[in-house]
Design an enzyme around this catalytic site. Sequence first.
Site, short mmCIF file in Angstrom:
data_model
loop_
_atom_site.label_atom_id
_atom_site.label_comp_id
_atom_site.label_asym_id
_atom_site.label_seq_id
_atom_site.Cartn_x
_atom_site.Cartn_y
_atom_site.Cartn_z
N LEU A 65 0.83 -1.11 0.14
CA LEU A 65 -0.03 0.03 0.06
C LEU A 65 0.81 1.33 0.02
O LEU A 65 2.03 1.26 0.17
CB LEU A 65 -0.80 -0.02 1.48
N PRO A 66 0.33 2.34 -0.14
CA PRO A 66 1.13 3.72 -0.42
C PRO A 66 1.76 4.11 0.83
O PRO A 66 3.03 4.40 0.68
CB PRO A 66 -0.03 4.73 -0.93
N LYS A 171 15.65 0.07 4.87
CA LYS A 171 15.22 0.69 3.50
C LYS A 171 15.14 2.10 3.35
O LYS A 171 15.52 2.64 2.51
CB LYS A 171 13.77 0.02 3.26
P1 NAD Z 1 0.49 2.53 -6.32
O1 NAD Z 1 0.01 3.82 -5.97
O2 NAD Z 1 0.81 1.77 -7.62
O3 NAD Z 1 -0.23 1.14 -5.73
C1 NAD Z 1 -0.76 1.27 -4.44
C2 NAD Z 1 -2.25 0.40 -4.60
O4 NAD Z 1 -2.74 0.48 -3.38
C3 NAD Z 1 -3.33 1.29 -5.54
O5 NAD Z 1 -3.54 0.32 -6.57
C4 NAD Z 1 -4.45 1.69 -4.53
O6 NAD Z 1 -5.68 1.41 -5.26
C5 NAD Z 1 -4.31 0.52 -3.50
N1 NAD Z 1 -4.97 0.93 -2.41
C6 NAD Z 1 -4.93 1.86 -1.66
N2 NAD Z 1 -5.30 2.04 -0.39
C7 NAD Z 1 -6.07 0.65 -0.45
C8 NAD Z 1 -7.01 0.02 0.51
N3 NAD Z 1 -7.13 0.31 1.68
N4 NAD Z 1 -7.19 -1.15 0.06
C9 NAD Z 1 -6.97 -1.73 -0.98
N5 NAD Z 1 -6.04 -1.18 -1.93
C10 NAD Z 1 -5.58 -0.03 -1.53
O7 NAD Z 1 2.05 2.34 -5.58
P2 NAD Z 1 3.20 1.41 -5.74
O8 NAD Z 1 4.14 2.07 -6.59
O9 NAD Z 1 2.67 -0.04 -6.22
O10 NAD Z 1 3.87 1.34 -4.44
C11 NAD Z 1 3.32 0.58 -3.45
C12 NAD Z 1 4.39 0.80 -2.02
O11 NAD Z 1 5.66 0.23 -2.35
C13 NAD Z 1 4.74 2.18 -1.75
O12 NAD Z 1 5.03 1.96 -0.30
C14 NAD Z 1 6.09 2.51 -2.26
O13 NAD Z 1 6.84 3.41 -1.76
C15 NAD Z 1 6.74 1.11 -2.26
N6 NAD Z 1 7.67 0.85 -3.46
C16 NAD Z 1 7.44 1.58 -4.61
C17 NAD Z 1 8.42 1.22 -5.56
C18 NAD Z 1 8.25 1.88 -6.99
O14 NAD Z 1 9.44 1.78 -8.00
N7 NAD Z 1 7.10 2.11 -7.26
C19 NAD Z 1 9.67 0.55 -5.19
C20 NAD Z 1 9.98 0.16 -3.96
C21 NAD Z 1 8.76 0.54 -3.07
#
Ligand code: NAD
Length: 296
Positions: A65-66, A171
């Site tokens: 999740l975000p 991290k």
């Molecule tokens: P994203 O915004 O693409 O995905 C998050 C998903 O969570 C969305 O699809 C959203 O609809 C869903 N969501 C939010 N609240 C929700 C809830 N209560 N119930 C169900 N679904 C819910 O973000 P991402 O890029 O996939 O990143 C996710 C996590 O991973 C973050 O914490 C980010 O910092 C971390 N991360 C991302 C990357 C990257 O390169 N994108 C790399 C390492 C870590």
Amino acid sequence: MENIAFIGLGNMGGPMAVNLLNKGFKVSAFDLSADALAKVAAAGGRAASSAADAAESASVVISMLPAGKHVAGLYLGDNGLFARLPKGALVIDCSTIDAGTARKVAEGAREKGLSMLDAPVSGGTAGAAAGTLTFIVGGAAEDLAHARPVLEAMGKNIFHAGGAGAGQTAKICNNMLLGILMAGTAEALALGVKNGLDPKVLSEIISKSSGRNWATELYNPWPGVMDNTPASRGYAGGFMSELMLKDLGLAEETALQSHAANPLGALARNLYEEHVHQGNGKLDFSSIVKHFHSLN
Ligand code: NAD
């Protein structure tokens, strides 16, 4: 095989859930976005109607999740998943969140007789799709042993950083350094270019000299210096500047809470704050080079 509930199927969670399906795990998935849910359902996952529905017969729950408030909201409180999961279930949160919230959620799990790991990842969307993520895990060693086959279906390197919250702390240390070195690399390349150097030649020199780092070797921020980098495709894809800003903010909060000095991390956070404010939030974080040199 474990029955897995996967909550949060965005840029990272979606391909991670698909890799679990490809390795033969049963996955019940949920996301607030119908589009994100449909992609995992198309790969063979069960599209659940809520997080509670996804967790109905799960022995392992994974969340991606975000931010911390989403993770706490999912698990804690009378309507949270911890109130519903059977004793002994294993919960793995892969989101990048503050270590304080990770510890609070882990304590909530323990009170209900559940096991919890914080397992943030490194490797970006390409690593999520390829199943080559690095997992940086906090929690008990026996819970990590239980989680290992599940994590191995999504990643290549698995590190045990320490107890609850330690995965998040490690991290955040890594990503603070990444933000600093990307900004520093951009500054050095811009200085060379302003003084008549070819950015490709300068990058080759630095890559074989003492300024060498991950950005000069694999993720050069200057357009056209390396194929297959976000810089060479208009900074699309990759790791968004707004996510780097989030992580630098988490590093700053961690520094404040532990009375640690982080002057370079704070400077990098300020640079990314301005950069995002100027409308670059969705661009890859290597676009910070625009702060030092105008790119036409
Ligand atoms: P994203 O915004 O693409 O995905 C998050 C998903 O969570 C969305 O699809 C959203 O609809 C869903 N969501 C939010 N609240 C929700 C809830 N209560 N119930 C169900 N679904 C819910 O973000 P991402 O890029 O996939 O990143 C996710 C996590 O991973 C973050 O914490 C980010 O910092 C971390 N991360 C991302 C990357 C990257 O390169 N994108 C790399 C390492 C870590």
